[in-house]
Design a protein around this motif. Structure first.
Motif, PDB file in Angstrom:
ATOM      1  N   GLU A 129      17.009  -1.139   0.997  1.00 20.93           N
ATOM      2  CA  GLU A 129      16.136  -2.172   1.554  1.00 20.93           C
ATOM      3  C   GLU A 129      14.739  -1.653   1.875  1.00 20.93           C
ATOM      4  O   GLU A 129      13.837  -2.451   2.151  1.00 20.93           O
ATOM      5  N   LYS A 130      14.564  -0.346   1.827  1.00 20.70           N
ATOM      6  CA  LYS A 130      13.271   0.252   2.170  1.00 20.70           C
ATOM      7  C   LYS A 130      12.532   0.806   0.952  1.00 20.70           C
ATOM      8  O   LYS A 130      11.494   1.442   1.105  1.00 20.70           O
ATOM      9  N   ILE A 131      13.046   0.563  -0.237  1.00 18.07           N
ATOM     10  CA  ILE A 131      12.350   0.990  -1.442  1.00 18.07           C
ATOM     11  C   ILE A 131      11.328  -0.094  -1.782  1.00 18.07           C
ATOM     12  O   ILE A 131      11.640  -1.108  -2.404  1.00 18.07           O
ATOM     13  N   PHE A 132      10.088   0.121  -1.352  1.00 16.96           N
ATOM     14  CA  PHE A 132       9.021  -0.859  -1.542  1.00 16.96           C
ATOM     15  C   PHE A 132       8.259  -0.642  -2.849  1.00 16.96           C
ATOM     16  O   PHE A 132       7.590  -1.551  -3.332  1.00 16.96           O
ATOM     17  N   HIS A 133       8.317   0.576  -3.383  1.00 17.79           N
ATOM     18  CA  HIS A 133       7.513   0.910  -4.560  1.00 17.79           C
ATOM     19  C   HIS A 133       8.146   2.126  -5.205  1.00 17.79           C
ATOM     20  O   HIS A 133       8.836   2.910  -4.537  1.00 17.79           O
ATOM     21  N   VAL A 134       7.930   2.297  -6.520  1.00 17.16           N
ATOM     22  CA  VAL A 134       8.546   3.410  -7.255  1.00 17.16           C
ATOM     23  C   VAL A 134       7.489   4.135  -8.078  1.00 17.16           C
ATOM     24  O   VAL A 134       6.745   3.511  -8.845  1.00 17.16           O
ATOM     25  N   HIS A 135       7.446   5.447  -7.926  1.00 19.41           N
ATOM     26  CA  HIS A 135       6.637   6.308  -8.781  1.00 19.41           C
ATOM     27  C   HIS A 135       7.525   6.936  -9.848  1.00 19.41           C
ATOM     28  O   HIS A 135       8.602   7.466  -9.538  1.00 19.41           O
ATOM     29  N   VAL A 136       7.054   6.888 -11.077  1.00 15.21           N
ATOM     30  CA  VAL A 136       7.710   7.607 -12.160  1.00 15.21           C
ATOM     31  C   VAL A 136       6.942   8.917 -12.331  1.00 15.21           C
ATOM     32  O   VAL A 136       5.895   8.973 -12.970  1.00 15.21           O
ATOM     33  N   LYS A 137       7.477   9.933 -11.701  1.00 16.47           N
ATOM     34  CA  LYS A 137       6.842  11.249 -11.704  1.00 16.47           C
ATOM     35  C   LYS A 137       7.936  12.291 -11.800  1.00 16.47           C
ATOM     36  O   LYS A 137       9.014  12.119 -11.221  1.00 16.47           O
ATOM     37  N   GLU A 138       7.674  13.363 -12.500  1.00 20.25           N
ATOM     38  CA  GLU A 138       8.717  14.311 -12.885  1.00 20.25           C
ATOM     39  C   GLU A 138       8.419  15.705 -12.351  1.00 20.25           C
ATOM     40  O   GLU A 138       7.255  16.116 -12.260  1.00 20.25           O
ATOM     41  N   SER A 139       9.489  16.424 -12.019  1.00 22.44           N
ATOM     42  CA  SER A 139       9.345  17.848 -11.715  1.00 22.44           C
ATOM     43  C   SER A 139      10.463  18.619 -12.390  1.00 22.44           C
ATOM     44  O   SER A 139      11.486  18.052 -12.787  1.00 22.44           O
ATOM     45  N   ILE A 140      10.251  19.912 -12.499  1.00 20.08           N
ATOM     46  CA  ILE A 140      11.231  20.779 -13.148  1.00 20.08           C
ATOM     47  C   ILE A 140      11.418  22.027 -12.303  1.00 20.08           C
ATOM     48  O   ILE A 140      10.451  22.563 -11.741  1.00 20.08           O
ATOM     49  N   LYS A 141      12.663  22.481 -12.192  1.00 23.66           N
ATOM     50  CA  LYS A 141      12.950  23.719 -11.469  1.00 23.66           C
ATOM     51  C   LYS A 141      12.885  24.901 -12.431  1.00 23.66           C
ATOM     52  O   LYS A 141      13.359  24.828 -13.560  1.00 23.66           O
ATOM     53  N   GLN A 142      12.286  25.990 -11.960  1.00 27.78           N
ATOM     54  CA  GLN A 142      12.137  27.203 -12.761  1.00 27.78           C
ATOM     55  C   GLN A 142      12.589  28.412 -11.935  1.00 27.78           C
ATOM     56  O   GLN A 142      11.893  29.418 -11.842  1.00 27.78           O
ATOM     57  N   GLY A 173      10.034  -4.475  -8.266  1.00 29.71           N
ATOM     58  CA  GLY A 173       8.626  -4.133  -8.110  1.00 29.71           C
ATOM     59  C   GLY A 173       8.118  -3.254  -9.232  1.00 29.71           C
ATOM     60  O   GLY A 173       8.797  -3.021 -10.243  1.00 29.71           O
ATOM     61  N   PRO A 174       6.906  -2.735  -9.074  1.00 31.50           N
ATOM     62  CA  PRO A 174       6.305  -1.908 -10.118  1.00 31.50           C
ATOM     63  C   PRO A 174       7.050  -0.590 -10.329  1.00 31.50           C
ATOM     64  O   PRO A 174       7.633  -0.029  -9.393  1.00 31.50           O
ATOM     65  N   THR A 175       7.044  -0.120 -11.550  1.00 28.58           N
ATOM     66  CA  THR A 175       7.415   1.256 -11.865  1.00 28.58           C
ATOM     67  C   THR A 175       6.113   1.920 -12.290  1.00 28.58           C
ATOM     68  O   THR A 175       5.596   1.669 -13.369  1.00 28.58           O
ATOM     69  N   PHE A 203       9.367   2.884   1.943  1.00 30.38           N
ATOM     70  CA  PHE A 203       9.121   4.104   1.187  1.00 30.38           C
ATOM     71  C   PHE A 203       8.619   3.826  -0.222  1.00 30.38           C
ATOM     72  O   PHE A 203       9.007   2.843  -0.865  1.00 30.38           O
ATOM     73  N   ASN A 204       7.747   4.721  -0.669  1.00 27.51           N
ATOM     74  CA  ASN A 204       7.401   4.841  -2.073  1.00 27.51           C
ATOM     75  C   ASN A 204       8.332   5.910  -2.628  1.00 27.51           C
ATOM     76  O   ASN A 204       8.193   7.091  -2.298  1.00 27.51           O
ATOM     77  N   PHE A 205       9.286   5.493  -3.441  1.00 26.27           N
ATOM     78  CA  PHE A 205      10.292   6.409  -3.969  1.00 26.27           C
ATOM     79  C   PHE A 205       9.701   7.199  -5.127  1.00 26.27           C
ATOM     80  O   PHE A 205       9.303   6.633  -6.150  1.00 26.27           O
ATOM     81  N   ASP A 206       9.628   8.515  -4.965  1.00 29.99           N
ATOM     82  CA  ASP A 206       9.096   9.409  -5.988  1.00 29.99           C
ATOM     83  C   ASP A 206      10.069  10.565  -6.143  1.00 29.99           C
ATOM     84  O   ASP A 206      10.081  11.492  -5.329  1.00 29.99           O
ATOM     85  N   PRO A 207      10.926  10.518  -7.187  1.00 32.04           N
ATOM     86  CA  PRO A 207      11.985  11.527  -7.282  1.00 32.04           C
ATOM     87  C   PRO A 207      11.499  12.937  -7.572  1.00 32.04           C
ATOM     88  O   PRO A 207      12.251  13.894  -7.399  1.00 32.04           O
ATOM     89  N   SER A 208      10.251  13.090  -8.002  1.00 30.88           N
ATOM     90  CA  SER A 208       9.772  14.444  -8.318  1.00 30.88           C
ATOM     91  C   SER A 208       9.816  15.362  -7.100  1.00 30.88           C
ATOM     92  O   SER A 208       9.971  16.580  -7.244  1.00 30.88           O
ATOM     93  N   VAL A 264       0.868  -1.181   0.000  1.00 37.04           N
ATOM     94  CA  VAL A 264       0.000   0.000   0.000  1.00 37.04           C
ATOM     95  C   VAL A 264       0.901   1.226   0.000  1.00 37.04           C
ATOM     96  O   VAL A 264       1.811   1.335   0.828  1.00 37.04           O
ATOM     97  N   THR A 265       0.665   2.142  -0.920  1.00 38.58           N
ATOM     98  CA  THR A 265       1.379   3.408  -0.926  1.00 38.58           C
ATOM     99  C   THR A 265       0.503   4.478  -0.278  1.00 38.58           C
ATOM    100  O   THR A 265      -0.725   4.362  -0.252  1.00 38.58           O
ATOM    101  N   GLY A 266       1.133   5.534   0.231  1.00 36.74           N
ATOM    102  CA  GLY A 266       0.322   6.588   0.823  1.00 36.74           C
ATOM    103  C   GLY A 266       1.122   7.614   1.584  1.00 36.74           C
ATOM    104  O   GLY A 266       2.358   7.614   1.583  1.00 36.74           O
ATOM    105  N   PHE A 267       0.375   8.487   2.232  1.00 28.48           N
ATOM    106  CA  PHE A 267       0.922   9.547   3.059  1.00 28.48           C
ATOM    107  C   PHE A 267       0.673   9.236   4.531  1.00 28.48           C
ATOM    108  O   PHE A 267      -0.158   8.394   4.872  1.00 28.48           O
ATOM    109  N   SER A 268       1.385   9.959   5.384  1.00 25.99           N
ATOM    110  CA  SER A 268       1.274   9.763   6.836  1.00 25.99           C
ATOM    111  C   SER A 268       0.649  10.950   7.542  1.00 25.99           C
ATOM    112  O   SER A 268       0.128  10.820   8.646  1.00 25.99           O
ATOM    113  N   GLY A 269       0.754  12.135   6.906  1.00 29.39           N
ATOM    114  CA  GLY A 269       0.451  13.356   7.634  1.00 29.39           C
ATOM    115  C   GLY A 269       1.574  13.689   8.601  1.00 29.39           C
ATOM    116  O   GLY A 269       2.508  12.901   8.806  1.00 29.39           O
TER     117      GLY A 269
END
Length: 334
Positions: free
Chosen positions: A230-243, A290-292, A207-212, A128-133
């Protein structure tokens, strides 16, 4: 290396689940990371109703998809947040919001997260991926001056609220992957370390690793993957850009997504500043299988164009063989 490529349905929850499954299947995704909002997944029903679970799985199968993870960021956010306010009312179900009493909201959100673990198990999902607050995100500017004891209490509050939830995850054989993200208890490298320490580095929590979310903070996503392998349980492919151009600030000035005055923004994968090839080579090196999962989020691009474009990028990145695998293949062919 072959990994399943999934589409996170969170940004598609305005569409019926059946429609999102149809689109993802036609584009060629392997599966979905199903969001627990909209009509995509009702975790209480999934935790208690065999017919409901069978129906969700039948929709996936009909479109040639599988489910590798489910996501409950919205309820998870409310477990620890302080304050609880109109922002939360906008993202929570009426059942969780109730009368809006803050502690009642937190307790109901915690029960939803327990049901999320049960739902995942019944769907045959391990993550399960998610936030903690976080009760201390409001302290990030460090003014008025923040006593050390207040920060310590924030991590204790996280542990007190999440350990009972993680007990249920453990009972169900499901892992929780926290997305390291501003506004969570873990939002960068050092807070991720402190978060693990706060709960005694439980096996069921990673962790759900999301580099964005790393790029605009000037964090190295490759180093994070290496150090938290050892704690990378899931990976998000999501992008950000600096401006950051001298006018645009890193905190983005309360401006909406896609406003060119923002100091950073989310863009479709492949259009920003994430060093994707080094990231994927490092995922290979740590043996991540795991999933990308494509989390498409780009207010300046049509998602019907962006989601299949991101899929093509991930296919190419997943095709990069690990050095060890390439060496072994070459050696065995001699």
């Amino acid at each position: 290396m072959t990994r399943p490529i999934t589409l996170f349905t969170g940004q598609w929850a305005d569409l019926p689940f059946e429609e999102v499954a149809r689109l993802a299947g036609e584009w060629g995704y392997d599966g979905l990371e199903i969001a627990c909002w909209g009509d995509h997944l009702d975790v209480h029903r999934a935790a208690t109703d065999d017919d409901y679970v069978a129906g969700r799985l039948e929709i996936l199968e009909r479109h040639g998809l599988q489910v590798f993870a489910i996501a409950n960021h919205l309820a998870g956010q409310a477990v620890c947040d302080d304050p609880i306010d109109e922002r939360h009312q906008g993202i929570l179900s009426e059942q969780v919001w109730g009368d809006g009493d803050a502690e009642g909201v937190r307790q109901r959100a915690a029960e939803v997260m327990k049901d999320t673990a049960r739902a995942a198990a019944r769907l045959g999902v391990r993550t399960v991926t998610g936030f903690s607050g976080s009760s201390i995100w409001k302290c990030v500017a460090m003014f008025p001056p923040v006593p050390d004891a207040m920060i310590r209490r924030g991590y204790e509050d996280f542990a007190d609220r999440w350990n009972p939830i993680l007990d249920v995850f453990e009972e169900e054989g499901v892992r929780f992957a926290l997305e390291v993200h501003p506004s969570e208890i873990a939002y960068d490298y050092w807070t991720a370390r402190r978060t693990l320490e706060a709960i005694g580095d439980r096996d069921v929590f990673g962790f759900n690793f999301d580099p964005s979310h790393f790029i605009w903070q000037d964090l190295d996503p490759v180093m994070f993957v290496q150090d938290f392998a050892e704690k990378i349980f899931h990976v998000h492919v999501k992008e950000s850009i600096k401006q950051l151009n001298g006018r645009n600030g890193r905190l983005s000035s309360h401006l909406a997504w896609a406003d060119p005055r923002r100091g950073w923004d989310f863009v479709t994968a492949g259009h920003g500043d994430v060093p994707w090839e080094p990231v994927f080579r490092t995922l290979n090196a740590i043996g991540y299988e795991g999933p990308t999962s494509v989390e498409w989020e780009d207010a300046g691009m049509d998602r019907l164009h962006g989601a299949p474009e991101a899929l093509a990028l991930v296919r190419r990145l997943n095709s990069i063989a690990s050095p060890a695998a390439a060496f072994d293949a070459a050696f065995s062919a001699r």
